[in-house]
Enzyme design. Sequence first.
Site, PDB file in Angstrom:
ATOM      1  CE  LYS A  18      22.700  52.046  15.398  1.00 57.37           C
ATOM      2  NZ  LYS A  18      23.335  52.765  14.280  1.00 57.37           N
ATOM      3  CE  LYS A  21      27.078  53.047  16.934  1.00 56.37           C
ATOM      4  NZ  LYS A  21      27.964  54.083  16.372  1.00 56.37           N
ATOM      5  CD  GLU A  30      32.728  43.670  18.789  1.00 60.72           C
ATOM      6  OE1 GLU A  30      33.200  42.598  18.397  1.00 60.72           O
ATOM      7  OE2 GLU A  30      32.328  44.573  18.017  1.00 60.72           O
ATOM      8  NE  ARG A  53      31.501  48.823  10.348  1.00 59.57           N
ATOM      9  CZ  ARG A  53      30.298  48.284  10.202  1.00 59.57           C
ATOM     10  NH1 ARG A  53      29.217  49.052  10.192  1.00 59.57           N
ATOM     11  NH2 ARG A  53      30.171  46.967  10.076  1.00 59.57           N
ATOM     12  NE  ARG A 112      27.083  52.965   6.992  1.00 61.27           N
ATOM     13  CZ  ARG A 112      26.248  53.082   8.001  1.00 61.27           C
ATOM     14  NH1 ARG A 112      26.694  53.455   9.183  1.00 61.27           N
ATOM     15  NH2 ARG A 112      24.969  52.853   7.858  1.00 61.27           N
ATOM     16  CD  GLU A 123      33.508  53.443  13.947  1.00 60.26           C
ATOM     17  OE1 GLU A 123      32.821  54.483  13.977  1.00 60.26           O
ATOM     18  OE2 GLU A 123      33.071  52.348  13.561  1.00 60.26           O
ATOM     19  NE  ARG A 143      19.896  49.972   9.936  1.00 57.48           N
ATOM     20  CZ  ARG A 143      20.934  50.752  10.198  1.00 57.48           C
ATOM     21  NH1 ARG A 143      21.578  50.624  11.340  1.00 57.48           N
ATOM     22  NH2 ARG A 143      21.343  51.657   9.323  1.00 57.48           N
TER      23      ARG A 143
END
Length: 557
Positions: free
Chosen positions: A417, A246, A244, A251, A266, A294, A411
């Site tokens: 990413k 970024k 996808e 966020r 976020r 986002e 995470r």
Amino acid sequence: MTVQLAGADAFHRWCTVADEVRSTTKRLQKLAALVDYFPSLPDDALAIAARFFSAIVFPRHDARTTQVGGSILWAALASLTGLSDESLAEAYGRHGDAGDMVGDVLVDRPASAHSLGWIEERFAALARATGSTARREIVRGALASLGGNEVRYFAKLLAGELRIGLKEAQVEEAVARTFERPLEQVRHANRLRGDIGEVAILARQGRLELVRLALFHPIGFMLAQPLATPEAIVEALPSPFVLEDKYDGIRAQAHVDGEEVRLFSRTLDDITRGYPEVVASLRGLGAGLVLDGELIAVDPVDRRRARPFAVLQRRLGRKAPTPAVLAEAPVGFVVYDLLAIDHELVLDSSYEARRAHLSSLSWRDDSALMASNTLAVTAHDVETAFARARDAGNEGLIAKDPASAYTPGRRGKSWVKLKRALATLDVVVTGVERGHGRRNHVLSDYTFAVRASEVDPTLLNVGKAYNGLTDAEIATLTKRFESITTERFGRFHTVRPEVVLEVTFDIVQRSTRHKAGYALRFPRIVRVRDDKLPTEIDTLARVRELAGDSDPSTDDA
């Protein structure tokens, strides 16, 4: 069996337990303090105590806030004690923490008999109050009524930070141990309800399995692990994997239940009012939805084309954007995951299953749209997608394992990413400041500058950074900065411009905050450059280049 002691719900007793937690670095000892304490409390006090130990004063689904910042607390304390700003600043300087400052100033006051419920009502009164004067008087009254240690923690709770080495995840674990419930069941219930206090009561009553999702409280965001190359991504994920774009935005999480919509950042703040076009686009999308995505600045004509973060910056912090701002800087919400549908969490479902739910929704594709994705197998696939993402104005790529569950606040290795190579600047430190909390006794916050030009050595401040160095490096630099300090202004030291740093950042944007006319977004220290002289640091021209400004005359525009 629950044993309720006389005065068990006293706030000073909660503070004593908080001190016990603070006094040790050992996780099991912290848990033991809570496990010993929780059974003694009646239900209403148990709920409050669990929230307070999580550093929250209202349930997460509760939109109320105390509306109290440092200035109100400072003014209330000054009014109560008659101390000057200089005396209060000196007290703050000893601790770097507002709660510890208040506790220091009022240390000799004896403990009160006030209950946890009384403290909770003070916070509720602050939420109801209109105007800073009314809130200051409520805070002053509370400070006047509480003991020295109680005011310490009252102020810490107002600030939303206990700084005793305890997080909500540990409170969840303590609840599970206290009432002998499975930890994952407690955590799942807390994700559903957004209220660790309510969950503690349900755990005591053996009713956790009856919990259902309560919308309009934010759930923790799943995070991606950074990797440096396409080859590293191919090695890290099973084949094929999902790619996808970024996006270069912020966020956000959307909660949708028919016509009611709320947006959360976020940092778990309610930002709904700032993005009316997104709210309008999400209305009626479904029932009991929680969406992850986002917020990005978009082209007014092509809503699928992103604009630079600097455009989005015009919208950040605006609670009620004007029609002119909405027209100049329209925002879109690109949705790439779904956490709940029809009031049921689907966190444990695979990414593929969650995407299928997203695809089943009737998107309007105006100010809210579903993110596109593609499958990849090779490093060449990743490189091609990365170039396409950059051409579309996006920041890079997120690669995901199609079988992955959604793990809030973690995470993990199932999301990774790949971002653009970060630029760096060589800068010189012009000022330093003591940190906060555990860094209160070291100089850890660094203001830095670039040269005006190759022929003009004038230093122009361009940013401030406090991340990137180890504790050992900061301790060494503290001694060095102490030796080259030229002036002191409270916690801030002006220093001789001798220490060169290499810093990285996300982007450079125009700003009136710094003398250079620019600011670095999310600056981080890469390393200390003892191999470079201050005369060799970067210039304002390099900053302009990184900002995409080629015409120096635009600096004063």
